[in-house]
Design an enzyme around this catalytic site. Structure first.
Site, PDB file in Angstrom:
ATOM      1  N   SER B 308       0.797  -1.226   0.000  1.00  0.00           N
ATOM      2  CA  SER B 308       0.000   0.000   0.000  1.00  0.00           C
ATOM      3  C   SER B 308       0.825   1.269   0.000  1.00  0.00           C
ATOM      4  O   SER B 308       0.316   2.311  -0.354  1.00  0.00           O
ATOM      5  CB  SER B 308      -0.929   0.012   1.199  1.00  0.00           C
ATOM      6  OG  SER B 308      -0.182  -0.059   2.383  1.00  0.00           O
ATOM      7  N   HIS B 336      -5.018  -5.416   0.422  1.00  0.00           N
ATOM      8  CA  HIS B 336      -5.478  -4.374  -0.492  1.00  0.00           C
ATOM      9  C   HIS B 336      -5.916  -4.913  -1.835  1.00  0.00           C
ATOM     10  O   HIS B 336      -6.602  -4.228  -2.575  1.00  0.00           O
ATOM     11  CB  HIS B 336      -4.375  -3.336  -0.713  1.00  0.00           C
ATOM     12  CG  HIS B 336      -4.193  -2.432   0.450  1.00  0.00           C
ATOM     13  ND1 HIS B 336      -4.830  -1.225   0.556  1.00  0.00           N
ATOM     14  CD2 HIS B 336      -3.468  -2.567   1.565  1.00  0.00           C
ATOM     15  CE1 HIS B 336      -4.489  -0.649   1.686  1.00  0.00           C
ATOM     16  NE2 HIS B 336      -3.665  -1.441   2.323  1.00  0.00           N
ATOM     17  N   LYS B 368     -11.244  -3.364   3.292  1.00  0.00           N
ATOM     18  CA  LYS B 368     -11.033  -2.473   2.166  1.00  0.00           C
ATOM     19  C   LYS B 368     -12.111  -2.579   1.102  1.00  0.00           C
ATOM     20  O   LYS B 368     -12.838  -1.624   0.859  1.00  0.00           O
ATOM     21  CB  LYS B 368      -9.650  -2.737   1.558  1.00  0.00           C
ATOM     22  CG  LYS B 368      -8.557  -2.089   2.356  1.00  0.00           C
ATOM     23  CD  LYS B 368      -7.894  -3.037   3.312  1.00  0.00           C
ATOM     24  CE  LYS B 368      -6.916  -2.318   4.215  1.00  0.00           C
ATOM     25  NZ  LYS B 368      -6.368  -3.209   5.216  1.00  0.00           N
TER      26      LYS B 368
END
Lengths: 476, 546
Positions: B308, B336, B368
């Site tokens: 990330s 992610h 997420k």
């Protein structure tokens, strides 16, 4: 004119070289040579030297066989199949298809299916959705979180509070934020698993003292004092902490807080108090073990609790002075690197706090029920009640514990059988679960009996009878 | 004599500048080529293009100077505070405990007091609405340079949200998912009050686990209440003493903590660098454990799907090839990338078109792309059986809250298309288009962007410490909420702004944001890039066919 100016500076520089002392020139020369070497050298690798030929290396790689990723788990491992609860784990709980009375969930104040709490959670869901989509630093701080932190700080009468999104991670992130390599932590042997993980993550020196034994603790502190006198410089930068629980989850008794505070000032050690089981249970207003013993809350450096027991939500919090708590906002791993608590769960916690503040009688009622249960469970053949009369989560251990872990472990299936029989008779109790190989001081096997405010006298009698009969049948 | 000293000072200064730039020269981003195209082209079914443009030398020097000046001022301010010339806002120890060993070293907090505090208003911004494509921020002012904040009572409405991890736009308070979650709250309540192994295993959890296993294409899965804790509590259950963990340089804190708690030996390989990983594997197997040379019990490779902070995607085909060749195990953390990559939203395995059975342990989070909270681990049935009996979380931690579990079930069904609408596919499509568009426009404008061209995480380089604060504030003035990151989350000179693209962003929102970014970029001189815009057809082609 420019050229002559430059020449002049050059002459000055050359003159400077001649006038400089020799050692200075040599030092500068070494620096320049070092820079040149750095520029051209490859990175230094440690395992460069190897007396094996390429062919031998290939053979070794061919031959190596790793262990399987996980060892095989036998099909009838007792923990493989979980009991399935259909529907909410409320007072009347449906376990494995059978409706039972719940003596196993930590729903002390009965707030799990409280209508007010559900209404607040729903309102919050309609405003914010479910998830927060980010950690606290990156748009994951909602006004609900700030409100909950303020309310908790006000309720506990401390300066500040900080919320975590997972109960286990609360104390496990708080301890390593303060205690680092080289610091010393004195811990009770009966400390719960999350404290043990926090200690492991902190890499500090850990000293265990016998459960609730203040003399043993004082002995360890005196030994440390003697060590300090040998090396005062080191002692001046070594931090010391005592980590205890208010109400121990493994033994259901209270820590002797006033003596601990005395020891704190005598030996200059800071106290971290874990109040997961006692928050919302002990004390006149439910403020926990500090209110129970009437100790000044500022004497405790950090109080940590999870909101998953009495408060019937999810998450945890730490409270204390700003000087202590603010540090976790940048160094608590479970706070900085994890998504924040879903706002509906925070709203549920706020409403639970409202109920606790408006109606302090529930704590007295809960303590009465605990005493009642404690009395009813006395005299069961083969099992003894472990825990204080006012503790809401009691343990039923074998009366004649053989003292050795192996023989006790063999009795394990019998505990399970007792639980199964009770489930059959519509009383939901559970065996207290531990990870045998991971615990430092494995508690004796026991059956966990939890008291909630929603249990009636009739139900308590029925449960006591049921356990008595099951024990008679199985443990004779 | 003074002129001699000045000349010597200049020589010293020059040598230090040279050393600093040498250090910079050897940093990972210099060694990676620009526009790195994957070798071993045969393993990749489509072009794998990642950019990590070099830090311009002048910018690096200026950044060091900036930090140097800040440090000098920091010492000055500390001195003034000690001598009570300046008012001290820092919280102090209690009077009764003044003779205890200090709880913090003064040096530890130097950075916090003097650098972080100046630009603290860019973080922890409270919001009071759904963290969707647009959000409402609580307005706060500070009268003492960020030491304390006051809420004015006003709300900044409709700020475009470029910071929340909302890749598929499931952070919403209306719609099928929210309705399902509301129903679950009404039926089950908010909490669970018990652990999985005791009385906290609800039918909702079992339903969720079956669904997750089906979504990922694995045999079984297990769900946990917190994503961070999934890593830190399960890696110790899988490896122990005598095992080796090979972890990527830039792994997340939860993976590092889990690896440390397990007690295994840890070796770090360069970020996404397959040669480095292969070398470590060979050395480990050939030489065995250090000093005793006993063979390792098992080797576990820890990688993430999307990193990330860098925006890079793991080179999964190569990692799997290496893992098979050297008989290691692979732990893939898709925090992610699940839901954000791949034609079906099934993560990085789907993106590369690989078989999910090749990855031994597939881990991910629900925070997420699913708009909920929690984590999961999926894999073979033996693995999940073992975790059910030995995971720390199943025994000691409360299980997931039922409305959260319901939200995951509803959103996962939507992504898979099983809720009867086309919503999932539309959102995946929208996310992919938004990502491509946003990255291309930022490149054209001349900013330095890191990462893979398909990753919805877009880090944009700022470098200088003052620009971190300036960027965050200027963007907020233009009603756009961005995330800026500096040291210690990133290397000291590589501070960046990080944009997270969402499927909920419309083209207009992205255009508004891009105009504002360009404006601020001109104002702060952020357009460092010296490459011409690479057109996507020519230099993104595979080289050698293996």
């Amino acid at each position: 004119k420019m050229a002559s100016g430059q020449q002049w500076v050059l002459v000055e520089m050359v003159q400077a070289f001649y006038e400089a002392p020799a050692y200075h020139l040599i030092l500068e020369g070494i620096l320049i040579l070092w820079i040149v070497r750095l520029l051209f050298s490859k990175t230094y690798k440690l395992q460069e030297r190897s007396d094996l030929t390429d062919k031998e290396k290939e053979e070794l790689i061919e031959e190596w066989q790793p262990e399987p990723l996980v060892p095989q788990v036998s099909k009838d491992h007792p923990s493989l199949k979980y009991d399935v609860v259909s529907g909410p784990p409320s007072h009347k709980i449906i376990v494995n298809g059978k409706e039972c009375i719940n003596f196993a969930s930590f729903n002390f104040l009965g707030l799990l299916d409280n209508e007010r709490v559900k209404v607040c959670a729903l309102a919050s869901l309609q405003k914010y959705g479910v998830g927060t989509c980010g950690p606290r630093g990156f748009y994951g701080t909602f006004d609900v979180h700030l409100e909950l932190e303020e309310r908790l700080a006000k309720f506990m009468r401390t300066e500040e509070a900080i919320i975590y999104s997972y109960g286990f991670a609360t104390i496990a992130s708080a301890i390593p934020a303060y205690s680092k390599r080289g610091d010393i932590v004195f811990v009770d042997e009966a400390a719960c698993f999350s404290i043990q993980k926090g200690l492991q993550a902190s890499r500090s020196v850990i000293k265990y003292f016998k459960h609730n034994d203040m003399e043993d603790l004082e002995r360890l502190l005196k030994e440390q004092e003697v060590e300090d006198q040998k090396n005062p410089r080191k002692a001046r930068v070594t931090r010391r902490f005592i980590v205890v629980e208010g109400l121990y989850i493994n033994t259901a008794d209270v820590c002797p807080l006033p003596e601990l505070v005395n020891l704190k000032y005598k030996y200059k050690v800071r106290i971290f108090l874990e109040e997961s089981m006692s928050f919302g249970v002990l004390g006149e207003h439910g403020r926990g073990v500090t209110e129970h013993f009437d100790v000044n809350i500022d004497d405790i450096d950090l109080i940590s609790a999870n909101m998953e027991n009495a408060v019937a939500s999810i998450g945890g919090f730490c409270c204390g002075r700003s000087f202590v708590i603010d540090h976790q906002r940048l160094s608590g791993q479970g706070y900085c690197f994890s998504a924040s608590l879903p706002p509906m769960l925070a709203a549920a916690a706020i409403e639970a706090l409202n109920i606790m503040e408006n109606d302090p009688d529930i704590f007295t009622i809960l303590r009465e029920k605990c005493r009642h249960v404690h009395k009813s469970l006395q005299g069961i053949p083969g099992l003894k009640v472990v825990g204080e009369p006012f503790a809401p989560a009691l343990h039923l251990q074998l009366e004649r514990s053989s003292g050795s872990r192996e023989t006790d472990m063999k009795m394990l299936p019998q505990h399970l059988l007792v639980c199964f029989q009770c489930l059959d008779r519509q009383i939901a109790v559970t065996q207290a679960r531990y990870l045998d190989k991971e615990e430092k001081f494995l508690p004796s096997p026991s059956i966990r009996v939890v008291v909630t405010i929603e249990q009636t006298e009739v139900e308590i009698e029925k449960a006591a009878n049921c356990i008595r009969e099951a024990a008679l049948a199985i443990l004779k | 004599v003074t002129r001699f000293n000045v000349n010597q000072q200049m020589l010293n200064f020059a040598s230090y500048i040279i050393i600093c730039s040498c250090v910079n020269f050897f940093s990972p981003h210099f060694l990676l080529q620009n526009n790195h195209v994957a070798r071993n082209g045969g393993m990749y079914k489509k072009p794998f293009v990642e950019y990590f443009e070099e830090t311009p030398l002048l910018v690096a020097v200026l950044t060091y100077m900036g930090y140097g000046i800040l440090t000098i001022f920091g010492y000055l301010r500390d001195f003034l505070r000690d001598w009570k010339i300046e008012k001290c806002h820092v919280a102090r120890e209690r009077e009764e405990q003044k003779d205890f060993v200090p709880l913090y070293q003064d040096f530890e907090n130097f950075y916090t007091r003097n650098l972080y505090m100046r630009i603290r208003d860019n973080w922890n911004r409270p919001i009071c609405s759904v963290p969707g494509a647009k959000m409402d921020l609580v307005e706060r002012v500070t009268h003492d340079y960020n030491w304390t904040f006051e809420h004015t009572g006003k709300v900044i409405k409709d700020v475009i949200n470029m910071g929340s991890y909302n890749y598929l736009g499931f952070a919403e308070n209306t719609g099928a998912c929210a309705a399902a979650a509301a129903e679950a709250t009404q039926r089950y309540g908010a909490g669970v009050n018990s652990t999985r192994r005791e009385m906290g295993n609800l039918d909702k959890h079992e339903e969720l686990e079956v669904l997750v296993a089906r979504f990922l294409g694995v045999e079984a899965s297990m769900a946990f209440g917190m994503g961070f804790a999934t890593n830190s509590m399960n890696i110790p259950a899988l490896t122990g003493k005598g095992c080796l963990i090979l972890s990527d340089e830039l792994n997340h804190a939860s993976l590092v903590l889990g690896a440390r708690l397990s007690g295994s030996a840890i070796r770090v390989f360069k970020h996404n660098n397959m040669q480095s990983l292969e070398k470590l594997l060979r050395d480990a197997i050939v030489h065995g454990q250090p000093r005793t040379h006993r063979p390792w019990k098992k080797i576990l490779i820890l990688v993430e799907g999307i990193y990330s902070m860098e925006g890079s995607i793991v080179r999964l085909p190569e990692v799997i090839a290496l893992k098979k060749k050297y008989k290691a195990y692979l732990y893939l953390d898709e925090a992610h990338s699940i839901g954000a990559l791949g034609p079906g939203g099934k993560g990085v395995v789907d993106y590369f078109g690989l078989d999910p059975r090749d990855v031994d342990i597939m881990m991910g989070t629900f925070t997420k792309s699913f708009g909920a909270a929690g984590g999961y681990i999926g894999g073979k049935k033996e693995l999940v059986d073992y975790l059910r009996t030995h995971s720390h979380s199943a025994v000691y931690a409360t299980s997931m809250s039922p409305p959260v579990a319901q939200q995951i079930i509803a959103s996962m069904k939507c992504i898979m298309g099983e809720d009867g609408t086309n919503l999932g596919r539309e959102r995946l499509q929208q996310l992919s288009e938004n990502t491509t568009y946003f990255r291309r426009r930022l490149h054209e404008m001349g900013f330095i962007i890191y990462g893979n061209e398909d990753s919805p995480v877009v880090p944009m380089m700022l470098y200088m410490p003052a620009k971190i604060g300036a960027f965050g504030r200027e963007m907020l003035k233009r009603n756009i909420g961005t995330v800026v990151v500096g040291f210690p989350a990133t290397p000291i000179i590589e501070s960046r702004a990080r944009f997270c693209i969402s499927a909920a962003h419309t083209r207009e929102m992205l255009d508004t944001a891009l105009t504002a970014i360009s404006e601020v970029g001109d104002l702060l001189q952020l357009k460092y890039s010296r490459q011409k815009t690479p057109s996507l057809e020519e230099d993104a082609y595979l080289e050698s066919q293996d």
